[in-house]
Write a protein that holds these residues in place. Structure first.
Motif, mmCIF file in Angstrom:
data_model
loop_
_atom_site.group_PDB
_atom_site.id
_atom_site.type_symbol
_atom_site.label_atom_id
_atom_site.label_comp_id
_atom_site.label_asym_id
_atom_site.label_seq_id
_atom_site.Cartn_x
_atom_site.Cartn_y
_atom_site.Cartn_z
ATOM 1 N N ASN A 63 -3.945 -15.555 3.594
ATOM 2 C CA ASN A 63 -5.211 -15.783 4.477
ATOM 3 C C ASN A 63 -5.741 -14.517 4.831
ATOM 4 O O ASN A 63 -6.397 -14.134 5.849
ATOM 5 C CB ASN A 63 -4.946 -16.292 5.795
ATOM 6 N N THR A 64 -6.061 -13.677 3.589
ATOM 7 C CA THR A 64 -6.851 -12.313 3.882
ATOM 8 C C THR A 64 -8.320 -12.772 3.844
ATOM 9 O O THR A 64 -8.889 -13.734 3.427
ATOM 10 C CB THR A 64 -6.880 -11.406 2.590
ATOM 11 N N ARG A 65 -9.058 -11.963 4.719
ATOM 12 C CA ARG A 65 -10.515 -12.383 5.047
ATOM 13 C C ARG A 65 -11.452 -11.301 5.222
ATOM 14 O O ARG A 65 -11.022 -10.097 5.011
ATOM 15 C CB ARG A 65 -10.473 -12.915 6.480
ATOM 16 N N VAL B 193 -15.840 -6.226 7.623
ATOM 17 C CA VAL B 193 -14.570 -6.022 8.233
ATOM 18 C C VAL B 193 -13.452 -6.675 7.255
ATOM 19 O O VAL B 193 -13.723 -7.916 6.986
ATOM 20 C CB VAL B 193 -14.429 -6.685 9.578
ATOM 21 N N LEU B 194 -12.601 -6.209 6.860
ATOM 22 C CA LEU B 194 -11.502 -6.834 5.924
ATOM 23 C C LEU B 194 -10.184 -7.112 7.039
ATOM 24 O O LEU B 194 -9.872 -6.168 7.427
ATOM 25 C CB LEU B 194 -11.290 -5.769 4.882
ATOM 26 N N GLU B 195 -9.613 -8.257 6.892
ATOM 27 C CA GLU B 195 -8.534 -8.385 7.638
ATOM 28 C C GLU B 195 -7.202 -8.478 6.646
ATOM 29 O O GLU B 195 -7.293 -9.492 5.780
ATOM 30 C CB GLU B 195 -8.624 -9.571 8.396
ATOM 31 N N ASN B 196 -6.179 -7.861 6.828
ATOM 32 C CA ASN B 196 -4.911 -7.963 6.054
ATOM 33 C C ASN B 196 -4.880 -7.887 4.544
ATOM 34 O O ASN B 196 -4.143 -8.527 4.113
ATOM 35 C CB ASN B 196 -4.339 -9.469 6.440
ATOM 36 N N VAL B 197 -6.334 -7.283 4.227
ATOM 37 C CA VAL B 197 -6.203 -7.000 2.551
ATOM 38 C C VAL B 197 -5.360 -5.627 2.451
ATOM 39 O O VAL B 197 -5.495 -4.448 3.042
ATOM 40 C CB VAL B 197 -7.727 -6.764 2.405
ATOM 41 N N ILE B 198 -4.689 -5.731 1.366
ATOM 42 C CA ILE B 198 -3.780 -4.462 0.961
ATOM 43 C C ILE B 198 -4.953 -3.504 0.310
ATOM 44 O O ILE B 198 -5.700 -3.890 -0.597
ATOM 45 C CB ILE B 198 -2.576 -4.868 0.134
ATOM 46 N N LYS C 62 -12.544 -16.337 2.925
ATOM 47 C CA LYS C 62 -11.283 -15.906 2.461
ATOM 48 C C LYS C 62 -11.509 -15.151 1.021
ATOM 49 O O LYS C 62 -12.424 -15.174 0.326
ATOM 50 C CB LYS C 62 -10.642 -17.077 1.929
ATOM 51 N N CYS C 63 -10.760 -13.967 1.042
ATOM 52 C CA CYS C 63 -10.825 -13.108 -0.123
ATOM 53 C C CYS C 63 -9.485 -13.076 -1.096
ATOM 54 O O CYS C 63 -9.818 -12.139 -1.718
ATOM 55 C CB CYS C 63 -11.442 -11.916 0.225
ATOM 56 N N ILE C 64 -8.540 -13.827 -0.832
ATOM 57 C CA ILE C 64 -7.348 -13.788 -1.809
ATOM 58 C C ILE C 64 -7.873 -14.099 -3.173
ATOM 59 O O ILE C 64 -8.765 -14.990 -3.571
ATOM 60 C CB ILE C 64 -6.020 -14.791 -1.372
ATOM 61 N N ASN C 65 -7.549 -13.274 -4.272
ATOM 62 C CA ASN C 65 -8.010 -13.268 -5.756
ATOM 63 C C ASN C 65 -9.363 -13.228 -5.716
ATOM 64 O O ASN C 65 -10.097 -13.490 -6.785
ATOM 65 C CB ASN C 65 -7.491 -14.691 -6.237
ATOM 66 N N ALA D 180 -9.029 -12.007 14.467
ATOM 67 C CA ALA D 180 -10.266 -12.255 14.974
ATOM 68 C C ALA D 180 -10.640 -13.495 15.011
ATOM 69 O O ALA D 180 -11.524 -13.780 15.557
ATOM 70 C CB ALA D 180 -10.976 -11.298 14.149
ATOM 71 N N GLY D 181 -10.194 -14.335 13.782
ATOM 72 C CA GLY D 181 -10.967 -15.846 13.911
ATOM 73 C C GLY D 181 -10.808 -16.652 15.112
ATOM 74 O O GLY D 181 -11.678 -17.446 15.049
#
Length: 528
Positions: free
Chosen positions: A317-319, A294-299, A273-276, A193-194
């Motif tokens: 690159n989780t977002r 919206v969360l992208e590619n977060v487990i 960015k939301c890694i960690n 989406a970015g």
């Protein structure tokens, strides 16, 4: 096909009964779930995955080579030309593709919080969750504004439409193409989406300088006394994190314009960015991720639906995308005065740049034109570990005009408003990447706080013998030894070798500006 034909064909598409305009957040969430585009997390956010493309695709981005822009664009590896014929044929295919869909989604809104300079835009989406993303990231219109809204630029995003390079004139199945004469951006072959957000930023980077406004890839906030700070830096250097300060109100986290009146946010949301990510480290961002985000590619755990922000299985690159109003401490509307402090953020993988240093005007211009950082894993396809890179103006992928145009505008602003400029390294200390460790966020926050509050304007400094940067001897809340990078290395000789290696990279990169900025090179660059 000419511009009129393009407009007419789009108008026909937008008038179809299956074209859904400006749905509310609940409606878009319902559509996304109904279409199995994503799932709800425990906080109510919508989680979607983007397949094999989890970052931007810069090699697949083009600008149409049209007569009105041909002599203005800085053509090259970033701004790749593509013919009008190729664009028109692909445009026809994309519109025909959308005509065959059961439903498509349209968001009408704005880019630019200052009403004097804002641009009406519309985003046409194949996916409901992409339209939700657009709704949250751009500036949402009031009901009254919607009645008179006439888009000046249109983004059309069709992730499931794959280009055929042999037939369509692209480099791969993916394409991001800007046509300034057709006032259109075509995006296809990628679910990331970015690309929508950054394509509008690229457009604004072309349009705003024509109005005497400096577009900037930076975050911005303002203190209780009205003092504005800007944070420049590429993805992963800390713009969003460091500008989300509980003691300062956020103007915006990524894209701004600087006019004769002050700064304004180009967007209406944040793309963090939301890694960690944790509530302890970044409470404002953590708590903003709720219904409508919206969360992208977060487990996400299949049973509890709790997001695991430490899991990088899909990408580093989780977002998270959310409206700026999801944060408590903001300026609304996102407009403020002239900055008093500018922070250049870099994530130095060599581990040799000081955690913070004061810059002269010439050094500020040098480091702005250099835009050094390390590309971090996942922000682009093919990047699996940090790599030293130079991105002009801390935003080279989004600059259609020559870099010196933006740099000259910034230099003039620094002079006019007596702005204090600092270089802050949020990267490694005690050794290069793989040996040293990332500089502690608490130290970086303390240094930034001291800088924006004016505590470092007149402190005692020592000159870095290689880069010529003035390093403060003391910063409240930071151990003195941390401030001197050489002191954090066990092997001092290796430190010096690595520092000189990076200095050589700076010089090699700056050669492209030797003819247009020789004085800046002489006064602003490394000294050893």
């Amino acid at each position: 096909m000419n511009t009129v034909d393009v407009t007419n064909k789009l108008a026909a598409l937008l008038q179809q009964p299956n074209t859904l305009h400006n749905l509310s957040v609940p409606q878009l969430v319902e559509k996304a779930l109904e279409r199995k585009e994503g799932i709800l997390t425990s906080t109510g956010a919508l989680r979607a995955t983007t397949g094999k493309y989890t970052g931007r695709s810069p090699k697949d981005k083009f600008i149409v080579e049209e007569s009105s822009v041909k002599d203005k664009i800085d053509w090259g590896a970033v701004n790749q030309p593509i013919s009008e014929e190729v664009f028109d044929k692909l445009y026809n295919k994309v519109i025909d593709y959308l005509m065959s869909k059961d439903e498509i989604f349209v968001f009408k809104g704005f880019a630019g919080a200052d009403k004097r300079y804002r641009m009406p835009i519309q985003v046409v989406n194949e996916f409901a969750w992409h339209n939700l993303f657009a709704h949250q990231l751009f500036i949402r219109p009031t009901e009254e504004e919607l009645q008179t809204h006439e888009a000046e630029f249109t983004v059309i995003s069709v992730p499931n439409f794959k280009a055929d390079p042999a037939v369509d004139g692209t480099k791969s199945e993916t394409f991001i193409i800007i046509s300034f004469e057709r006032r259109t951006v075509l995006i296809g072959g990628t679910e990331y989406a970015g690309e929508m957000k950054k394509s509008i930023f690229s457009v604004m980077n072309y349009m705003l300088p024509e109005q005497g406004i400096l577009p900037m890839h930076c975050s911005a906030n303002v203190g209780q006394e009205g003092d504005v700070a800007l944070f420049f830096g590429l993805s992963g250097t800390g713009k969003t994190t460091l500008s989300a300060d509980p003691n300062r109100r956020l103007i915006g986290d990524d894209e701004h314009g600087w006019s004769n009146s002050g700064v304004f946010n180009i967007e209406g949301g944040c793309y963090a960015k939301c890694i960690n990510l944790s509530r302890e480290k970044e409470p404002q961002i953590f708590d903003a991720i709720r219904f409508g985000s919206v969360l992208e590619n977060v487990i996400v755990d299949e049973q509890t639906r709790i997001a695991d922000y430490d899991d990088a299985t899909l990408t580093e690159n989780t977002r998270a995308a959310y409206p700026i109003q999801a944060m408590d401490n903001i300026v609304d509307p996102s407009i403020a005065g002239h900055p008093s402090t500018i922070i250049f953020l870099t994530a130095d993988a060599f581990g040799v740049l000081p955690p913070i240093s004061k810059l002269t005007k010439e050094q500020a211009m040098y480091h702005f034109l250099s835009g050094y950082t390390s590309k971090l894993a996942g922000t682009e396809r093919g990047i699996t570990s940090p790599q030293a890179t130079f991105s002009t103006c801390f935003g080279s992928p989004f600059l259609p005009l020559p870099a010196t145009r933006y740099a000259e505008m910034l230099g003039k602003k620094i002079d006019e408003h007596n702005v204090q400029v600092f270089l802050v390294n949020t990267g490694w200390t005690g050794g290069e990447y793989g040996v040293g460790s990332r500089i502690k966020l608490q130290y970086t926050r303390a240094m930034v706080q001291a800088a924006v509050e004016g505590e470092l304007n007149n402190v005692e400094t020592v000159k870095d013998p290689i880069f010529g940067l003035e390093i403060p001897l003391h910063v409240p809340g930071v151990p003195d030894e941390v401030l001197q990078p050489k002191n954090t290395w066990a092997d001092k000789d290796l430190y010096e070798a690595k520092a000189k290696e990076l200095a050589a990279k700076f010089r090699a990169n700056f050669k492209k500006f030797a003819n247009v900025a020789p004085e800046i090179e002489k006064l602003g660059g490394p000294i050893a």
